[in-house]
Each structure stands twice: as C-alpha cells, then as structure tokens.
Write a protein that holds these residues in place. Structure first.
Motif, PDB file in Angstrom:
ATOM      1  N   ARG A 115       0.802  -1.220   0.000  1.00  0.00           N
ATOM      2  CA  ARG A 115       0.000   0.000   0.000  1.00  0.00           C
ATOM      3  C   ARG A 115       0.840   1.278   0.000  1.00  0.00           C
ATOM      4  NH1 ARG A 115      -5.437  -1.092   3.582  1.00  0.00           N
ATOM      5  NH2 ARG A 115      -5.897  -3.148   2.736  1.00  0.00           N
ATOM      6  N   CYS A 116       2.119   1.178   0.236  1.00  0.00           N
ATOM      7  CA  CYS A 116       3.036   2.325   0.225  1.00  0.00           C
ATOM      8  C   CYS A 116       2.521   3.454   1.121  1.00  0.00           C
ATOM      9  CB  CYS A 116       3.233   2.837  -1.200  1.00  0.00           C
ATOM     10  SG  CYS A 116       4.519   4.127  -1.307  1.00  0.00           S
ATOM     11  N   THR A 117       2.558   3.225   2.417  1.00  0.00           N
ATOM     12  CA  THR A 117       2.165   4.232   3.386  1.00  0.00           C
ATOM     13  C   THR A 117       3.409   4.953   3.915  1.00  0.00           C
ATOM     14  OG1 THR A 117       2.353   2.682   5.237  1.00  0.00           O
ATOM     15  CG2 THR A 117       0.216   2.808   4.096  1.00  0.00           C
ATOM     16  N   PRO A 118       3.241   6.127   4.524  1.00  0.00           N
ATOM     17  CA  PRO A 118       4.410   6.799   5.134  1.00  0.00           C
ATOM     18  C   PRO A 118       5.101   5.908   6.159  1.00  0.00           C
ATOM     19  CG  PRO A 118       2.550   8.313   5.008  1.00  0.00           C
ATOM     20  CD  PRO A 118       2.030   6.963   4.600  1.00  0.00           C
ATOM     21  N   GLU A 119       4.322   5.141   6.911  1.00  0.00           N
ATOM     22  CA  GLU A 119       4.901   4.251   7.914  1.00  0.00           C
ATOM     23  C   GLU A 119       5.752   3.168   7.258  1.00  0.00           C
ATOM     24  OE1 GLU A 119       1.604   6.459   9.445  1.00  0.00           O
ATOM     25  OE2 GLU A 119       1.666   5.082   7.741  1.00  0.00           O
ATOM     26  N   GLY A 120       5.248   2.615   6.131  1.00  0.00           N
ATOM     27  CA  GLY A 120       6.006   1.588   5.433  1.00  0.00           C
ATOM     28  C   GLY A 120       7.294   2.122   4.833  1.00  0.00           C
TER      29      GLY A 120
ATOM     30  N   VAL B  18      18.345   6.982   8.994  1.00  0.00           N
ATOM     31  CA  VAL B  18      18.114   7.975   7.944  1.00  0.00           C
ATOM     32  C   VAL B  18      17.219   9.106   8.448  1.00  0.00           C
ATOM     33  CG1 VAL B  18      17.144   8.340   5.642  1.00  0.00           C
ATOM     34  CG2 VAL B  18      18.402   6.220   6.151  1.00  0.00           C
ATOM     35  N   LEU B  19      16.198   8.763   9.210  1.00  0.00           N
ATOM     36  CA  LEU B  19      15.202   9.752   9.620  1.00  0.00           C
ATOM     37  C   LEU B  19      15.587  10.400  10.943  1.00  0.00           C
ATOM     38  CD1 LEU B  19      11.961   7.802   8.671  1.00  0.00           C
ATOM     39  CD2 LEU B  19      13.242   9.469   7.312  1.00  0.00           C
ATOM     40  N   ASN B  20      15.467  11.720  10.982  1.00  0.00           N
ATOM     41  CA  ASN B  20      15.858  12.493  12.157  1.00  0.00           C
ATOM     42  C   ASN B  20      14.774  13.519  12.443  1.00  0.00           C
ATOM     43  OD1 ASN B  20      17.052  14.143  14.075  1.00  0.00           O
ATOM     44  ND2 ASN B  20      19.048  14.193  13.069  1.00  0.00           N
ATOM     45  N   ASP B  21      14.192  13.461  13.654  1.00  0.00           N
ATOM     46  CA  ASP B  21      13.121  14.404  13.989  1.00  0.00           C
ATOM     47  C   ASP B  21      13.640  15.758  14.458  1.00  0.00           C
ATOM     48  OD1 ASP B  21      14.087  13.794  16.484  1.00  0.00           O
ATOM     49  OD2 ASP B  21      12.279  12.799  17.190  1.00  0.00           O
ATOM     50  N   GLY B  22      14.958  15.883  14.596  1.00  0.00           N
ATOM     51  CA  GLY B  22      15.541  17.177  14.946  1.00  0.00           C
ATOM     52  C   GLY B  22      15.603  17.471  16.419  1.00  0.00           C
ATOM     53  N   HIS B  23      15.191  16.549  17.274  1.00  0.00           N
ATOM     54  CA  HIS B  23      15.201  16.831  18.706  1.00  0.00           C
ATOM     55  C   HIS B  23      16.599  16.779  19.293  1.00  0.00           C
ATOM     56  CE1 HIS B  23      10.692  15.604  19.036  1.00  0.00           C
ATOM     57  NE2 HIS B  23      10.878  16.786  18.503  1.00  0.00           N
TER      58      HIS B  23
ATOM     59  N   ALA C  70      12.617   3.444  17.042  1.00  0.00           N
ATOM     60  CA  ALA C  70      11.578   2.731  17.804  1.00  0.00           C
ATOM     61  C   ALA C  70      10.195   3.271  17.446  1.00  0.00           C
ATOM     62  CB  ALA C  70      11.835   2.883  19.305  1.00  0.00           C
ATOM     63  N   GLY C  71      10.095   4.592  17.273  1.00  0.00           N
ATOM     64  CA  GLY C  71       8.817   5.189  16.883  1.00  0.00           C
ATOM     65  C   GLY C  71       8.389   4.757  15.493  1.00  0.00           C
ATOM     66  N   VAL C  72       9.336   4.695  14.573  1.00  0.00           N
ATOM     67  CA  VAL C  72       9.045   4.238  13.203  1.00  0.00           C
ATOM     68  C   VAL C  72       8.517   2.799  13.231  1.00  0.00           C
ATOM     69  CG1 VAL C  72      10.129   3.561  11.022  1.00  0.00           C
ATOM     70  CG2 VAL C  72      10.637   5.794  12.020  1.00  0.00           C
ATOM     71  N   GLN C  73       9.195   1.936  13.982  1.00  0.00           N
ATOM     72  CA  GLN C  73       8.772   0.540  14.061  1.00  0.00           C
ATOM     73  C   GLN C  73       7.381   0.423  14.676  1.00  0.00           C
ATOM     74  OE1 GLN C  73      12.111  -0.943  16.302  1.00  0.00           O
ATOM     75  NE2 GLN C  73      13.274  -1.515  14.476  1.00  0.00           N
ATOM     76  N   LYS C  74       7.110   1.205  15.717  1.00  0.00           N
ATOM     77  CA  LYS C  74       5.810   1.163  16.379  1.00  0.00           C
ATOM     78  C   LYS C  74       4.702   1.606  15.418  1.00  0.00           C
ATOM     79  CE  LYS C  74       3.458   2.950  20.528  1.00  0.00           C
ATOM     80  NZ  LYS C  74       2.426   3.795  19.922  1.00  0.00           N
ATOM     81  N   ARG C  75       4.926   2.717  14.695  1.00  0.00           N
ATOM     82  CA  ARG C  75       3.913   3.189  13.738  1.00  0.00           C
ATOM     83  C   ARG C  75       3.680   2.172  12.630  1.00  0.00           C
ATOM     84  NH1 ARG C  75       6.665   8.317  14.226  1.00  0.00           N
ATOM     85  NH2 ARG C  75       5.392   9.833  15.343  1.00  0.00           N
ATOM     86  N   PHE C  76       4.772   1.541  12.170  1.00  0.00           N
ATOM     87  CA  PHE C  76       4.649   0.550  11.103  1.00  0.00           C
ATOM     88  C   PHE C  76       3.801  -0.639  11.550  1.00  0.00           C
ATOM     89  CE2 PHE C  76       6.291  -3.326   9.017  1.00  0.00           C
ATOM     90  CZ  PHE C  76       5.953  -3.026   7.703  1.00  0.00           C
ATOM     91  N   ILE C  77       4.070  -1.138  12.757  1.00  0.00           N
ATOM     92  CA  ILE C  77       3.308  -2.285  13.267  1.00  0.00           C
ATOM     93  C   ILE C  77       1.845  -1.903  13.443  1.00  0.00           C
ATOM     94  CG2 ILE C  77       3.012  -3.801  15.265  1.00  0.00           C
ATOM     95  CD1 ILE C  77       6.096  -3.682  15.583  1.00  0.00           C
ATOM     96  N   GLU C  78       1.590  -0.716  13.992  1.00  0.00           N
ATOM     97  CA  GLU C  78       0.203  -0.273  14.173  1.00  0.00           C
ATOM     98  C   GLU C  78      -0.519  -0.159  12.832  1.00  0.00           C
ATOM     99  OE1 GLU C  78       0.773   3.367  16.238  1.00  0.00           O
ATOM    100  OE2 GLU C  78       0.819   2.440  18.237  1.00  0.00           O
TER     101      GLU C  78
END
Length: 250
Positions: free
Chosen positions: A193-198, A209-214, A226-234
C-alpha cells in the motif's frame, strides 16, 4: 403650619430616633444594611510569581536572554536557563528542512553530494503523470514534515540520469556524506500500500536515515527508529483489520 410628619434623616444607612421607634412598632420595615463595597483583590504581578523550571520552560529564547539579571540570586535556575538556551539553539540548528525540495540536475552535487556529513538526504526520482510516483510522493511529503532534520529532495528522473527508464519509477536514493547508502527501485520496495509508515520502516532498516531534529545523540536516534517501528506495526495491524472487515461483509 409646620408639617409634623416630615422626618430629617442622616447620611445613607443611618436613621433617626423617630425611625427606630417606628420600626419597634412595626410601622417601618427593617433598616437595610449599610452599603459595603466588594473587596478588591489586585491581579497577581507576574514578576512576583515563584520562578521554577516550569516557568522557565514557558519562555522563548529572547525572553530567556533577558532574564539573566533577574536570576542572579538563584544559581540553579541560572544554570537551568543556560541549559534551556543551549537546547533551543541546538534545536534551531538542526531543524532546517521540513519539506520536499525540488532540485534540477545542476543542483544535484551541491544539494545532495555536498550536503553536510551529519545530514541524511533522501532523493526521489519521479515524473509527472505516473500514478506510482504520485503515491510515493505523498508519503515522502508527510515524512519530510515529520522528520525535518532529514533532507528530502525531488528531481525529474531524466534530469538526474539521462535516459533513465520510466519502468524504474519512482526510485528512491539515500545519500550520506557524499555516498549512496540506499537504492530503492519501484513502488514495490515499500509494500503493497506504500504508506508513510512503510516507507519510514524501509528507510530505517539499516541506517538512522530519519531524524526528527530533537537531538543528535544516539538515544534520540534510537527513539526515532523505535517510533518508526511502532507506527509501522500499528499500520499493519490496522490494514489487516480493514481487510478482515471487508472480506466478512462480502
């Protein structure tokens, strides 16, 4: 002839001896209580409120700069103020993108290959009118907002690579420190489905690769992954539940 029914009265709230006699006889109502103005409570002076960490956290950078003299007597708050200022300046330094930047072939070296070594660059090769490119672009645009310290750029495929075949579009390239770190050809690289989470999950499989800037530290990168993995699983679970609902209604 004098009017014997005329009664002289004192100031408001007071009464004469005649009034008091008439009240005892029940000829006059009870005397109303004297007027008493409501109590006045001045609004609190902001400068008089107790100063603590929460109070400092509510201040912006300019306000924190101005507070140096006010906190001279409180060494803890002075040190916390310095820490907050340093965090704000570091965050401002890191949060530098936040959108998908269009570039041309002549921009590629400057914007991608010569990007600072601490910046990950995600490049989408695309062409207008190809539905798969539009679908991946939607996910990339959302990730660019969510991870503003990662640089996302888009370039028409043949401006980047002459004669690049349309069958390979969209293609995602990942650069860091001038080198290619990832190469994803076609929409199938990012799931059904090519979602942002995927897309985020695929990008973070081997590199941060991804950095939220905090923050730039390792703990922050681990939190992002960890957040990416959690969103992907959800998202996978939600999609699975949708599929089950759709099949049961047939």
């Amino acid at each position: 002839m004098a009017d014997y029914h005329f009664v002289y009265k004192d100031a408001e709230g007071a009464s004469t001896q005649w009034d008091d006699i008439q009240r005892k006889l029940g000829n006059l109502p009870e005397k109303p209580p004297p007027f008493k103005p409501p109590s006045f409570t001045p609004s609190p002076d902001p400068d008089s409120l107790p100063k603590d960490k929460a109070w400092l956290d509510s201040k912006n950078e300019d306000e924190l700069q101005d507070l140096e003299d006010d906190l001279d007597d409180d060494r803890f708050l002075q040190e916390y103020r310095k820490k907050r200022l340093a965090e704000m300046k570091e965050t401002a330094k890191i949060l530098r993108f936040g959108s998908v930047i269009p570039i041309s072939g002549s921009d590629f070296v400057r914007e991608v290959s010569q990007a600072p070594s601490d910046v990950w660059v995600v490049v989408i090769l695309y062409k207008d009118g190809i539905p798969e490119c539009g679908l991946l672009m939607q996910s990339i645009e959302e990730l660019a907002v969510r991870y503003p310290a990662t640089k996302f750029v888009k370039i028409i495929s043949t401006d980047c690579i002459p004669n690049y075949p349309d069958r390979n579009l969209p293609t995602l390239l990942v650069y860091n420190n001038g080198a290619v770190k990832g190469n994803y050809v076609g929409l199938q690289s990012f799931g059904r489905r090519c979602t942002p989470e995927g897309v985020a999950f695929v990008l973070c499989q081997s590199d941060p690769v991804l950095n939220d800037g905090h923050s730039r530290d390792e703990q922050s990168r681990e939190a992002v992954i960890a957040g990416v993995q959690k969103r992907f699983i959800e998202k996978v679970v939600a999609d699975h539940e949708e599929d089950d609902d759709g099949s049961s209604s047939d």
